[in-house]
Design a protein around this motif. Structure first.
Motif, PDB file in Angstrom:
ATOM      1  N   PHE A   1       8.815   1.039  19.781  1.00  0.00           N
ATOM      2  CA  PHE A   1       8.882   0.240  21.005  1.00  0.00           C
ATOM      3  C   PHE A   1       8.336  -1.161  20.788  1.00  0.00           C
ATOM      4  CE2 PHE A   1       9.137   4.299  23.473  1.00  0.00           C
ATOM      5  CZ  PHE A   1      10.359   4.022  24.042  1.00  0.00           C
ATOM      6  N   SER A   2       7.262  -1.297  20.033  1.00  0.00           N
ATOM      7  CA  SER A   2       6.750  -2.649  19.756  1.00  0.00           C
ATOM      8  C   SER A   2       7.744  -3.432  18.898  1.00  0.00           C
ATOM      9  CB  SER A   2       5.386  -2.578  19.080  1.00  0.00           C
ATOM     10  OG  SER A   2       5.486  -2.031  17.786  1.00  0.00           O
ATOM     11  N   PHE A   3       8.417  -2.730  17.979  1.00  0.00           N
ATOM     12  CA  PHE A   3       9.462  -3.369  17.185  1.00  0.00           C
ATOM     13  C   PHE A   3      10.606  -3.836  18.073  1.00  0.00           C
ATOM     14  CE2 PHE A   3      13.391  -2.802  14.643  1.00  0.00           C
ATOM     15  CZ  PHE A   3      13.188  -3.821  13.739  1.00  0.00           C
ATOM     16  N   PHE A   4      11.018  -3.009  19.029  1.00  0.00           N
ATOM     17  CA  PHE A   4      12.101  -3.386  19.933  1.00  0.00           C
ATOM     18  C   PHE A   4      11.703  -4.550  20.836  1.00  0.00           C
ATOM     19  CE2 PHE A   4      13.534   1.218  19.471  1.00  0.00           C
ATOM     20  CZ  PHE A   4      14.434   0.898  18.484  1.00  0.00           C
ATOM     21  N   GLN A   5      10.434  -4.622  21.215  1.00  0.00           N
ATOM     22  CA  GLN A   5       9.973  -5.767  22.010  1.00  0.00           C
ATOM     23  C   GLN A   5      10.058  -7.049  21.199  1.00  0.00           C
ATOM     24  OE1 GLN A   5       6.072  -4.671  23.262  1.00  0.00           O
ATOM     25  NE2 GLN A   5       6.789  -3.538  25.051  1.00  0.00           N
ATOM     26  N   SER A   6       9.741  -6.985  19.925  1.00  0.00           N
ATOM     27  CA  SER A   6       9.856  -8.164  19.061  1.00  0.00           C
ATOM     28  C   SER A   6      11.314  -8.601  18.940  1.00  0.00           C
ATOM     29  CB  SER A   6       9.299  -7.873  17.669  1.00  0.00           C
ATOM     30  OG  SER A   6       7.957  -7.521  17.734  1.00  0.00           O
ATOM     31  N   ILE A   7      12.205  -7.635  18.799  1.00  0.00           N
ATOM     32  CA  ILE A   7      13.631  -7.964  18.721  1.00  0.00           C
ATOM     33  C   ILE A   7      14.108  -8.596  20.023  1.00  0.00           C
ATOM     34  CG2 ILE A   7      15.946  -6.955  18.562  1.00  0.00           C
ATOM     35  CD1 ILE A   7      14.828  -4.959  16.572  1.00  0.00           C
ATOM     36  N   GLU A   8      13.619  -8.086  21.140  1.00  0.00           N
ATOM     37  CA  GLU A   8      14.018  -8.651  22.427  1.00  0.00           C
ATOM     38  C   GLU A   8      13.546 -10.096  22.567  1.00  0.00           C
ATOM     39  OE1 GLU A   8      14.012  -7.306  27.096  1.00  0.00           O
ATOM     40  OE2 GLU A   8      12.510  -6.471  25.753  1.00  0.00           O
ATOM     41  N   ARG A   9      12.336 -10.374  22.102  1.00  0.00           N
ATOM     42  CA  ARG A   9      11.856 -11.761  22.134  1.00  0.00           C
ATOM     43  C   ARG A   9      12.718 -12.659  21.250  1.00  0.00           C
ATOM     44  NH1 ARG A   9       6.452 -10.726  20.288  1.00  0.00           N
ATOM     45  NH2 ARG A   9       6.375  -8.661  21.161  1.00  0.00           N
ATOM     46  N   LEU A  10      13.122 -12.153  20.086  1.00  0.00           N
ATOM     47  CA  LEU A  10      13.997 -12.924  19.205  1.00  0.00           C
ATOM     48  C   LEU A  10      15.364 -13.161  19.835  1.00  0.00           C
ATOM     49  CD1 LEU A  10      13.188 -11.380  15.722  1.00  0.00           C
ATOM     50  CD2 LEU A  10      12.659 -13.681  16.508  1.00  0.00           C
ATOM     51  N   GLU A  11      15.883 -12.168  20.543  1.00  0.00           N
ATOM     52  CA  GLU A  11      17.160 -12.338  21.238  1.00  0.00           C
ATOM     53  C   GLU A  11      17.064 -13.450  22.277  1.00  0.00           C
ATOM     54  OE1 GLU A  11      18.084  -8.655  23.085  1.00  0.00           O
ATOM     55  OE2 GLU A  11      18.180  -7.581  21.188  1.00  0.00           O
ATOM     56  N   ASN A  12      16.027 -13.421  23.071  1.00  0.00           N
ATOM     57  CA  ASN A  12      15.852 -14.452  24.109  1.00  0.00           C
ATOM     58  C   ASN A  12      15.689 -15.833  23.488  1.00  0.00           C
ATOM     59  OD1 ASN A  12      16.002 -12.513  26.092  1.00  0.00           O
ATOM     60  ND2 ASN A  12      13.789 -12.202  26.176  1.00  0.00           N
ATOM     61  N   GLU A  13      14.956 -15.906  22.395  1.00  0.00           N
ATOM     62  CA  GLU A  13      14.770 -17.196  21.723  1.00  0.00           C
ATOM     63  C   GLU A  13      16.085 -17.692  21.124  1.00  0.00           C
ATOM     64  OE1 GLU A  13      12.497 -20.450  20.784  1.00  0.00           O
ATOM     65  OE2 GLU A  13      11.956 -18.715  21.989  1.00  0.00           O
ATOM     66  N   ALA A  14      16.867 -16.792  20.551  1.00  0.00           N
ATOM     67  CA  ALA A  14      18.157 -17.185  19.978  1.00  0.00           C
ATOM     68  C   ALA A  14      19.110 -17.664  21.070  1.00  0.00           C
ATOM     69  CB  ALA A  14      18.771 -16.013  19.223  1.00  0.00           C
ATOM     70  N   ARG A  15      19.094 -17.011  22.214  1.00  0.00           N
ATOM     71  CA  ARG A  15      19.945 -17.464  23.329  1.00  0.00           C
ATOM     72  C   ARG A  15      19.499 -18.847  23.812  1.00  0.00           C
ATOM     73  NH1 ARG A  15      20.012 -11.801  25.256  1.00  0.00           N
ATOM     74  NH2 ARG A  15      22.144 -11.083  24.910  1.00  0.00           N
ATOM     75  N   ARG A  16      18.195 -19.033  23.911  1.00  0.00           N
ATOM     76  CA  ARG A  16      17.680 -20.317  24.382  1.00  0.00           C
ATOM     77  C   ARG A  16      18.033 -21.439  23.418  1.00  0.00           C
ATOM     78  NH1 ARG A  16      13.533 -23.663  23.758  1.00  0.00           N
ATOM     79  NH2 ARG A  16      12.573 -22.439  22.116  1.00  0.00           N
ATOM     80  N   ILE A  17      17.851 -21.205  22.139  1.00  0.00           N
ATOM     81  CA  ILE A  17      18.159 -22.233  21.141  1.00  0.00           C
ATOM     82  C   ILE A  17      19.657 -22.491  21.081  1.00  0.00           C
ATOM     83  CG2 ILE A  17      18.163 -22.687  18.656  1.00  0.00           C
ATOM     84  CD1 ILE A  17      15.419 -21.376  18.539  1.00  0.00           C
ATOM     85  N   GLY A  49      18.519   2.110  20.422  1.00  0.00           N
ATOM     86  CA  GLY A  49      17.286   2.533  19.752  1.00  0.00           C
ATOM     87  C   GLY A  49      16.196   2.897  20.742  1.00  0.00           C
ATOM     88  N   GLU A  50      16.079   2.110  21.799  1.00  0.00           N
ATOM     89  CA  GLU A  50      15.099   2.433  22.839  1.00  0.00           C
ATOM     90  C   GLU A  50      15.437   3.750  23.517  1.00  0.00           C
ATOM     91  OE1 GLU A  50      15.200  -0.958  25.399  1.00  0.00           O
ATOM     92  OE2 GLU A  50      13.630  -1.995  24.271  1.00  0.00           O
ATOM     93  N   PHE A  51      16.717   3.978  23.774  1.00  0.00           N
ATOM     94  CA  PHE A  51      17.128   5.220  24.415  1.00  0.00           C
ATOM     95  C   PHE A  51      16.812   6.418  23.526  1.00  0.00           C
ATOM     96  CE2 PHE A  51      20.332   8.286  25.995  1.00  0.00           C
ATOM     97  CZ  PHE A  51      19.911   8.337  27.310  1.00  0.00           C
ATOM     98  N   LYS A  52      17.039   6.274  22.222  1.00  0.00           N
ATOM     99  CA  LYS A  52      16.698   7.345  21.287  1.00  0.00           C
ATOM    100  C   LYS A  52      15.197   7.607  21.277  1.00  0.00           C
ATOM    101  CE  LYS A  52      20.493   6.443  18.120  1.00  0.00           C
ATOM    102  NZ  LYS A  52      20.826   5.945  16.783  1.00  0.00           N
ATOM    103  N   SER A  53      14.409   6.562  21.357  1.00  0.00           N
ATOM    104  CA  SER A  53      12.954   6.740  21.394  1.00  0.00           C
ATOM    105  C   SER A  53      12.522   7.450  22.675  1.00  0.00           C
ATOM    106  CB  SER A  53      12.247   5.394  21.281  1.00  0.00           C
ATOM    107  OG  SER A  53      12.487   4.826  20.016  1.00  0.00           O
ATOM    108  N   TYR A  54      13.182   7.131  23.787  1.00  0.00           N
ATOM    109  CA  TYR A  54      12.875   7.838  25.034  1.00  0.00           C
ATOM    110  C   TYR A  54      13.222   9.317  24.935  1.00  0.00           C
ATOM    111  CZ  TYR A  54      11.962   3.523  27.593  1.00  0.00           C
ATOM    112  OH  TYR A  54      11.426   2.342  28.023  1.00  0.00           O
TER     113      TYR A  54
END
Length: 124
Positions: A55-71, A99-104
């Motif tokens: 989950f912490s890994f997925f949160q990091s990926i989500e932050r990278l996604e948002n940053e990539a969209r912004r840039i 991946g998050e769904f699998k973790s759930y």
């Protein structure tokens, strides 16, 4: 393919649950049953820690996604470059959600196994 991976995750976790249930019910001696329940709890704990780390890994990926969209919106790239990058970001987003769904799913079954083990330890 995504459905098959979710089905595999469900079936493998269900097999773990059934194996724990059968093995805990097959033992008559309380001491043996409690030792087995503790060993299962240790295994479940390691898998739960792994799921929480993902989950912490997925949160990091989500932050990278948002940053990539912004840039991407700030740079004003050519339309064909923008479409390719947007498709890559959407693919990453989809994989992160699966991946998050699998973790759930993992955490749900691990919680059920913990409840089963605790009831076998507490009950006589």
């Amino acid at each position: 393919m995504t459905f098959l991976s979710l089905l595999y995750r469900f079936v493998s976790n269900f097999a773990l649950l059934m194996l724990a249930y059968y093995s805990l019910n097959a033992l008559e001696n309380y001491q043996q049953r409690s030792i087995l329940a503790l060993l299962i709890l240790i295994y479940v704990l390691t898998r739960a820690v792994s799921a929480w780390r993902s989950f912490s890994f997925f949160q990091s990926i989500e932050r990278l996604e948002n940053e990539a969209r912004r840039i991407g919106s700030l740079l004003g790239l050519r339309p064909d470059q923008s479409l390719i990058k947007r498709q890559i970001i959407n693919d990453v987003t989809e994989k992160r959600r699966h991946g998050e769904f699998k973790s759930y799913i993992d955490l749900l079954f691990l919680t059920i196994v913990v409840v089963l083990c605790v009831t076998k330890i507490v009950s006589e």
